[in-house]
Design a protein around this motif. Structure first.
Motif, mmCIF file in Angstrom:
data_model
loop_
_atom_site.group_PDB
_atom_site.id
_atom_site.type_symbol
_atom_site.label_atom_id
_atom_site.label_comp_id
_atom_site.label_asym_id
_atom_site.label_seq_id
_atom_site.Cartn_x
_atom_site.Cartn_y
_atom_site.Cartn_z
ATOM 1 N N ALA B 238 34.472 24.523 61.374
ATOM 2 C CA ALA B 238 35.539 23.667 61.897
ATOM 3 C C ALA B 238 36.922 24.204 61.518
ATOM 4 O O ALA B 238 37.901 23.963 62.231
ATOM 5 C CB ALA B 238 35.383 22.240 61.368
ATOM 6 N N ASP B 239 37.010 24.916 60.421
ATOM 7 C CA ASP B 239 38.323 25.354 59.925
ATOM 8 C C ASP B 239 38.783 26.698 60.476
ATOM 9 O O ASP B 239 39.953 27.048 60.311
ATOM 10 C CB ASP B 239 38.283 25.467 58.392
ATOM 11 C CG ASP B 239 38.189 24.111 57.726
ATOM 12 O OD1 ASP B 239 38.436 23.102 58.402
ATOM 13 O OD2 ASP B 239 37.863 24.074 56.525
ATOM 14 N N VAL B 240 37.888 27.456 61.056
ATOM 15 C CA VAL B 240 38.265 28.838 61.389
ATOM 16 C C VAL B 240 37.876 29.245 62.791
ATOM 17 O O VAL B 240 37.516 30.398 63.053
ATOM 18 C CB VAL B 240 37.642 29.815 60.350
ATOM 19 C CG1 VAL B 240 38.378 29.702 59.033
ATOM 20 C CG2 VAL B 240 36.156 29.562 60.164
ATOM 21 N N ALA B 241 37.965 28.303 63.723
ATOM 22 C CA ALA B 241 37.736 28.653 65.126
ATOM 23 C C ALA B 241 38.683 29.791 65.513
ATOM 24 O O ALA B 241 39.864 29.744 65.183
ATOM 25 C CB ALA B 241 37.985 27.436 66.016
ATOM 26 N N PHE B 242 38.200 30.812 66.219
ATOM 27 C CA PHE B 242 39.088 31.948 66.550
ATOM 28 C C PHE B 242 40.198 31.526 67.493
ATOM 29 O O PHE B 242 41.273 32.086 67.473
ATOM 30 C CB PHE B 242 38.283 33.152 67.069
ATOM 31 C CG PHE B 242 37.693 32.987 68.442
ATOM 32 C CD1 PHE B 242 38.444 33.281 69.578
ATOM 33 C CD2 PHE B 242 36.384 32.550 68.611
ATOM 34 C CE1 PHE B 242 37.898 33.139 70.842
ATOM 35 C CE2 PHE B 242 35.840 32.390 69.868
ATOM 36 C CZ PHE B 242 36.607 32.684 70.993
ATOM 37 N N SER B 243 39.947 30.487 68.305
ATOM 38 C CA SER B 243 41.058 29.962 69.109
ATOM 39 C C SER B 243 40.917 28.459 69.265
ATOM 40 O O SER B 243 39.812 27.931 69.357
ATOM 41 C CB SER B 243 41.112 30.615 70.486
ATOM 42 O OG SER B 243 40.093 30.111 71.301
#
Lengths: 276, 276, 276, 276
Positions: B238-243
């Motif tokens: 949830a914290d590091v979606a690429f976009s």
């Protein structure tokens, strides 16, 4: 400016060496000053006092050998509320939100805003943006849930609550936060003390990010927002448990209290109150 | 010391004014240095470059009007791995963990360590503590899941994966993280690039906190830990979606690649590798 | 041939006109004969005595005005067990199963065999087919769950239990049924009385369809299969609640008992026992 | 009296010996007569024709060796609708419901009426009892869901649908059934054919038990209730899958059709229609 006296006493029967993390001390912010405080452990122990994360949550860690153990916290806190007219408080555009606020748009353990986004938009998508919209979410939560101690547990999530329609302050806060995030408003969980809360206990409430600052909301309507004192901030209750116990200990007593040091301020319930 | 070339190109058909948050640039740490990098947007745009949170995740925010839009990132990264013998790496005691690490013991959206703690203890409670135990968890995850693209979606959690026994890198990482937290080992999600990943894509893997530092694990066995480049760190995906896209845009292309700038280092697969 | 005395008394404080459905009377089958029985209501009431569904579950329906209400049931039941050597009992081929048995392959409210099929196949796919395989499932359930009254509630499902690893007889039965269906063995829930059950209560156990007939299993190991008396059969506990209350009534007492009318038969615990 | 022509063709690539259960033939009831029908298998095969359960669902079972396999069904069905004025159709009292109807009050795999009972009462507890109330539930479902093929899968339940607000006919039916049961109205799932359904496919709809008989509802509004032909009845879709495949086979084609044999009857959409 409001002065509030707060305190809590916790007692444990400790059965083997146990590590306690306490999050019970009032936090610091530009609007919340701790005028005086005492934290006493019985028996007397070395305490490690940590500051956690960018929000400055305070954490006390102690290692306790088998004994009857108690912790007693008391403080006087001065709060400088910033009070606005609700209708003047709008929403921040995603392009303008500070990067550190964006985290509070993400779904978290008990706030599955990814699951409830559609529901949130359907119910609250067309409401006037800003304080009004968050208030509408709080009102909806208040009206659709029954405050029922014992109806939920430590694993209950906002989606569970939306279906079963019962809960306690923690659940009210989770659902409110989730619905805010669902319509694009950053929102976070605040643990704290609440003046004259009945029955007395630690409290859980909500901050929503509007117009560049965090505003306080309590969807349970159990306490006035001007009587709320912050302990810590988190994505949801997972981050701000008042105690985390590693070892073996049974809590035998919990007393929590909060009251205005001076006469209760006469603040209209519907004002927009910010302390962050 | 390893040099790795990485890059990715993303193209979008933007249909109305849209805000993009990209998390695709290599992060900085004491062990990971970005020697050179280029980030190009077509058409050319003002980019806001933010640093988020204590972990220093990098975030690029752009506002895009309707157009055919693409972003191209390329970098050369130097990684100074700290490589230990696995059997020398133990676990940190809860009393010794730095306060900022404790966050990674909390359950999160896709890693319900509160639900799976009993299962984790039952399966992994009696295994030798330290690197060995995390490796045992990774092995269990590898052996019990089938890597099946399309079998999960953006709302799939570790509990879902434990039941359905299929998933992709994200799901392998979530289950591994959850089981680590379940037995008391702080663990977090890392998004990144992986040398020679097949099929090429962004990758998701795991860091577990052992003996005072973070060690890398990839339960998918799709990539060597010495070929992993970190973009960002989070509690879970949830914290590091690429976009993150707010507005209306359709992704029309995604290319991701990573390779060793020099000859591939000859590092035994089972070494304990840390870059944090 | 075994004779068993059973009985139960339920008392309610009825506050407004209330409809009760009771499923507490012993069922009939070719192997279970009710030699004598009495069903008394205090105050005396008209009772509607229904037979439900193809399995012949018995149902007593009464309408009760506000009062202190009690129902008392006593019976002597004769059971003609068919007892086989376990290793001689194989599985039925799907092509040979009677059509009315196929229903018990479908997932049901508390037995999500569609979700747990993969898990079931992974754990039990390679075990020798037949009684041995169902016994292996029961053993697994027994060994991996802790019998913990209060750890589950009326909405807990087999998937929940598989994750949390605690439950009561109802949960043990649900998980066993689900895993049986998951590997292709029809299985159903049986509510009943169990000789010498501690603490005394109604019991929930399992029938699995093997070699053309239904065999009894009790994964809790709280009772011998030769001391089980059937009340009703269902897909899961949803179908055989001992009472369903429409109106307003509070249960104030529940006594349940069962014992062998003659000396306890000396039957080896591992025999395959069928009464259907 | 209405005559409807229905049919479906299914083709499979069968890769190893496979057992098929088909539920595609029109059912019989006092209101639905099959005037003529043909069921052809290519290649020609022995078919076992079973009647399942008290509802008389028809089931065709075949064992197929590896081949290109197809099944073709065609029938003409005569339906004698009982058409009432909606406002004359009330609800049955629990004390008056036939015992075999009570089963359809229980929660089932995809209809968790135990979880959604509170929600159902809150939304529909105060609506006039009878046909009007079921119609209000259907309207609510129609208005709050988006019909979105691909948004749900075979494990999606009514609770999932209530949160995510999308689905297909199966999901519309499940949510409607669950809300009916939640307010105390027996309701069940009907699989069938629907005249002029677009896109053509098998259909899933609802029967609710009112005033002593079962009435038809289609919350999708994709078909007129007078153009619905029943295949089978179940607690939910788990009971009436059009095919159950044990072995290895890939469906390569599915054609389904239904049309009025004579001119379309002129029946007002809001009439209460019963065929059971």
């Amino acid at each position: 400016m409001t002065q509030i006296n707060i305190g809590s006493t916790l007692q444990y029967d400790v059965r083997q060496t146990t590590i306690f993390l306490f999050k019970i001390a009032a936090g610091w912010s530009s609007h919340q000053r701790v005028l005086s405080e005492q934290l006493n452990f019985t028996p007397n122990l070395d305490v490690e006092n940590c500051q956690v994360g960018v929000e400055g949550n305070r954490l006390h860690r102690v290692i306790v050998e088998p004994c009857q153990f108690s912790v007693d916290y008391q403080a006087t806190v001065e709060i400088t509320h910033e009070i606005d007219r609700p209708d003047s408080v709008g929403e921040s555009r995603p392009a303008d939100m500070p990067a550190e606020v964006l985290t509070y748009m993400n779904p978290s353990r008990y706030c599955e805003s990814d699951l409830l986004g559609r529901f949130a938009f359907e119910e609250f998508g067309n409401i006037e943006r800003g304080f009004t919209r968050v208030q509408a979410i709080c009102d909806w939560v208040y009206e659709h849930l029954d405050y029922t101690p014992g109806s939920t547990n430590a694993t209950t999530t906002a989606a569970d609550v939306l279906l079963q329609r019962t809960g306690v302050c923690r659940d009210y806060a989770h659902l409110t936060i989730t619905l805010c995030r669902g319509v694009g408003i950053p929102a976070r969980y605040v643990s704290g003390y609440a003046v004259d809360l009945q029955p007395p206990d630690y409290h859980g409430f909500v901050e929503a990010f509007l117009d560049g600052q965090w505003y306080l909301f309590d969807p349970t309507r159990l306490a006035s927002t001007v009587g709320l004192v912050r302990i810590g901030i988190g994505r949801d209750a997972a981050d701000v448990a008042f105690s985390t116990v590693t070892g073996s200990a049974v809590m035998t007593q919990k007393n929590v209290w909060a009251n205005f040091a001076d006469a209760q301020p006469n603040v209209n319930q519907v004002s927009a109150v910010s302390i962050s």
